[in-house]
Write a protein that holds these residues in place. Structure first.
Motif, PDB file in Angstrom:
ATOM      1  N   THR A   1      -9.720  -8.187   1.585  1.00 39.84           N
ATOM      2  CA  THR A   1     -10.261  -7.897   0.258  1.00 39.84           C
ATOM      3  C   THR A   1      -9.222  -8.163  -0.817  1.00 39.84           C
ATOM      4  O   THR A   1      -8.015  -8.197  -0.544  1.00 39.84           O
ATOM      5  CB  THR A   1     -10.693  -6.414   0.158  1.00 39.84           C
ATOM      6  OG1 THR A   1      -9.564  -5.579   0.459  1.00 39.84           O
ATOM      7  CG2 THR A   1     -11.834  -6.105   1.109  1.00 39.84           C
ATOM      8  N   LEU A   2      -9.709  -8.331  -2.032  1.00 37.06           N
ATOM      9  CA  LEU A   2      -8.865  -8.345  -3.221  1.00 37.06           C
ATOM     10  C   LEU A   2      -9.030  -6.962  -3.826  1.00 37.06           C
ATOM     11  O   LEU A   2     -10.164  -6.546  -4.112  1.00 37.06           O
ATOM     12  CB  LEU A   2      -9.316  -9.414  -4.217  1.00 37.06           C
ATOM     13  CG  LEU A   2      -8.604  -9.390  -5.568  1.00 37.06           C
ATOM     14  CD1 LEU A   2      -7.152  -9.839  -5.402  1.00 37.06           C
ATOM     15  CD2 LEU A   2      -9.323 -10.259  -6.571  1.00 37.06           C
ATOM     16  N   ASP A   3      -7.930  -6.230  -3.987  1.00 34.22           N
ATOM     17  CA  ASP A   3      -8.011  -4.841  -4.437  1.00 34.22           C
ATOM     18  C   ASP A   3      -7.290  -4.651  -5.760  1.00 34.22           C
ATOM     19  O   ASP A   3      -6.192  -5.185  -5.955  1.00 34.22           O
ATOM     20  CB  ASP A   3      -7.353  -3.898  -3.417  1.00 34.22           C
ATOM     21  CG  ASP A   3      -7.876  -4.069  -2.011  1.00 34.22           C
ATOM     22  OD1 ASP A   3      -8.988  -4.603  -1.845  1.00 34.22           O
ATOM     23  OD2 ASP A   3      -7.168  -3.666  -1.069  1.00 34.22           O
ATOM     24  N   TYR A   4      -7.907  -3.880  -6.640  1.00 35.34           N
ATOM     25  CA  TYR A   4      -7.266  -3.426  -7.865  1.00 35.34           C
ATOM     26  C   TYR A   4      -7.008  -1.936  -7.663  1.00 35.34           C
ATOM     27  O   TYR A   4      -7.951  -1.152  -7.544  1.00 35.34           O
ATOM     28  CB  TYR A   4      -8.164  -3.635  -9.087  1.00 35.34           C
ATOM     29  CG  TYR A   4      -8.659  -5.059  -9.256  1.00 35.34           C
ATOM     30  CD1 TYR A   4      -7.768  -6.099  -9.462  1.00 35.34           C
ATOM     31  CD2 TYR A   4     -10.018  -5.354  -9.212  1.00 35.34           C
ATOM     32  CE1 TYR A   4      -8.216  -7.405  -9.623  1.00 35.34           C
ATOM     33  CE2 TYR A   4     -10.473  -6.651  -9.368  1.00 35.34           C
ATOM     34  CZ  TYR A   4      -9.566  -7.670  -9.574  1.00 35.34           C
ATOM     35  OH  TYR A   4     -10.009  -8.964  -9.739  1.00 35.34           O
ATOM     36  N   ILE A   5      -5.750  -1.540  -7.596  1.00 35.07           N
ATOM     37  CA  ILE A   5      -5.362  -0.150  -7.350  1.00 35.07           C
ATOM     38  C   ILE A   5      -4.705   0.372  -8.623  1.00 35.07           C
ATOM     39  O   ILE A   5      -3.710  -0.191  -9.097  1.00 35.07           O
ATOM     40  CB  ILE A   5      -4.357  -0.041  -6.182  1.00 35.07           C
ATOM     41  CG1 ILE A   5      -4.831  -0.812  -4.952  1.00 35.07           C
ATOM     42  CG2 ILE A   5      -4.029   1.415  -5.893  1.00 35.07           C
ATOM     43  CD1 ILE A   5      -6.038  -0.280  -4.266  1.00 35.07           C
ATOM     44  N   ILE A   6      -5.246   1.470  -9.158  1.00 34.06           N
ATOM     45  CA  ILE A   6      -4.716   2.062 -10.388  1.00 34.06           C
ATOM     46  C   ILE A   6      -4.185   3.444 -10.058  1.00 34.06           C
ATOM     47  O   ILE A   6      -4.924   4.286  -9.527  1.00 34.06           O
ATOM     48  CB  ILE A   6      -5.809   2.150 -11.475  1.00 34.06           C
ATOM     49  CG1 ILE A   6      -6.385   0.745 -11.735  1.00 34.06           C
ATOM     50  CG2 ILE A   6      -5.272   2.774 -12.750  1.00 34.06           C
ATOM     51  CD1 ILE A   6      -7.861   0.701 -11.830  1.00 34.06           C
ATOM     52  N   ILE A   7      -2.910   3.683 -10.358  1.00 36.03           N
ATOM     53  CA  ILE A   7      -2.316   4.992 -10.124  1.00 36.03           C
ATOM     54  C   ILE A   7      -2.662   5.874 -11.321  1.00 36.03           C
ATOM     55  O   ILE A   7      -2.296   5.568 -12.460  1.00 36.03           O
ATOM     56  CB  ILE A   7      -0.782   4.891  -9.943  1.00 36.03           C
ATOM     57  CG1 ILE A   7      -0.435   3.908  -8.816  1.00 36.03           C
ATOM     58  CG2 ILE A   7      -0.184   6.277  -9.687  1.00 36.03           C
ATOM     59  CD1 ILE A   7      -1.021   4.221  -7.464  1.00 36.03           C
ATOM     60  N   LEU A   8      -3.374   6.977 -11.054  1.00 36.75           N
ATOM     61  CA  LEU A   8      -3.788   7.885 -12.117  1.00 36.75           C
ATOM     62  C   LEU A   8      -2.806   9.025 -12.312  1.00 36.75           C
ATOM     63  O   LEU A   8      -2.558   9.447 -13.438  1.00 36.75           O
ATOM     64  CB  LEU A   8      -5.186   8.446 -11.818  1.00 36.75           C
ATOM     65  CG  LEU A   8      -6.293   7.410 -11.673  1.00 36.75           C
ATOM     66  CD1 LEU A   8      -7.599   8.089 -11.295  1.00 36.75           C
ATOM     67  CD2 LEU A   8      -6.445   6.603 -12.952  1.00 36.75           C
ATOM     68  N   SER A   9      -2.265   9.554 -11.216  1.00 35.48           N
ATOM     69  CA  SER A   9      -1.288  10.644 -11.318  1.00 35.48           C
ATOM     70  C   SER A   9      -0.362  10.610 -10.114  1.00 35.48           C
ATOM     71  O   SER A   9      -0.687  10.016  -9.082  1.00 35.48           O
ATOM     72  CB  SER A   9      -1.992  12.007 -11.402  1.00 35.48           C
ATOM     73  OG  SER A   9      -2.538  12.363 -10.159  1.00 35.48           O
TER      74      SER A   9
ATOM     75  N   GLN B   1      -5.193   7.869  -6.829  1.00 34.04           N
ATOM     76  CA  GLN B   1      -5.365   6.453  -7.149  1.00 34.04           C
ATOM     77  C   GLN B   1      -6.850   6.120  -7.161  1.00 34.04           C
ATOM     78  O   GLN B   1      -7.662   6.762  -6.486  1.00 34.04           O
ATOM     79  CB  GLN B   1      -4.630   5.555  -6.150  1.00 34.04           C
ATOM     80  CG  GLN B   1      -5.178   5.585  -4.756  1.00 34.04           C
ATOM     81  CD  GLN B   1      -4.595   4.517  -3.832  1.00 34.04           C
ATOM     82  OE1 GLN B   1      -5.359   3.948  -3.089  1.00 34.04           O
ATOM     83  NE2 GLN B   1      -3.313   4.253  -3.842  1.00 34.04           N
ATOM     84  N   LEU B   2      -7.179   5.132  -7.977  1.00 31.99           N
ATOM     85  CA  LEU B   2      -8.527   4.593  -8.020  1.00 31.99           C
ATOM     86  C   LEU B   2      -8.440   3.174  -7.476  1.00 31.99           C
ATOM     87  O   LEU B   2      -7.588   2.394  -7.913  1.00 31.99           O
ATOM     88  CB  LEU B   2      -9.054   4.572  -9.454  1.00 31.99           C
ATOM     89  CG  LEU B   2     -10.459   4.002  -9.626  1.00 31.99           C
ATOM     90  CD1 LEU B   2     -11.492   4.903  -8.971  1.00 31.99           C
ATOM     91  CD2 LEU B   2     -10.773   3.809 -11.099  1.00 31.99           C
TER      92      LEU B   2
END
Length: 164
Positions: free
Chosen positions: A108-116, A155-156
């Protein structure tokens, strides 16, 4: 709840889904995420939404299975919200020079966003510390996540079917 400098992130997120009826928009659903699983103590994965076509059929949701490593539908997408506890709370210890036990590769191609919190992205040859606001574009490579802090990380992740 996970806390990060006065910002509170829930372990299970609220999900608001919109809809259209007679050319009028409305809230079709407003509730806590329904597909939630604690895979290990305090490692909570909330699978939010999945699609199984591109272009996406608006309003149609594909099945989510909430496994440790998600199965993204062919030509689809997958959204998950993950609370990752400190490694030591999971009983994870990685001796120097050893491969991380959660190392894996996805198609997969993943976009991982660290929220806290903070989290290390570990690759075969190097690693980097991620902090709130950091975004990883994970391109189907071998990788693992390591929380070496004293606090959970939220993470999202948005995963897209890809050919690797």
């Amino acid at each position: 709840m996970c806390k990060d400098k006065n910002i509170v992130f829930p372990t299970v997120p609220r999900v608001v889904v919109t809809g259209n009826k007679g050319n009028r928009s409305f809230i079709a659903n407003d509730s806590l995420a329904q597909d939630v699983k604690e895979h290990f103590k305090d490692l909570v994965i909330s699978d939010i939404w999945a699609t199984d076509s591109m272009p996406v059929a608006i309003g149609q949701r594909a099945e989510t299975l909430n496994t440790g490593f998600p199965q993204v539908p062919k030509n689809g997408s997958y959204v998950r919200y993950v609370t990752i506890p400190p490694d030591r709370d999971l009983g994870l210890e990685v001796p120097a020079g050893q491969k991380h036990p959660l190392m894996h590769q996805t198609d997969t191609l993943d976009y991982i966003i660290i929220l806290s919190g903070e989290l290390y992205l570990i690759l075969d040859e190097e690693e980097t510390l991620l902090k709130p606001g950091d975004i990883v574009v994970q391109t189907g490579t071998n990788h693992a996540w390591s929380n070496r802090s004293d606090h959970p990380c939220v993470q999202l992740a948005i995963l897209l079917d890809a050919s690797v």
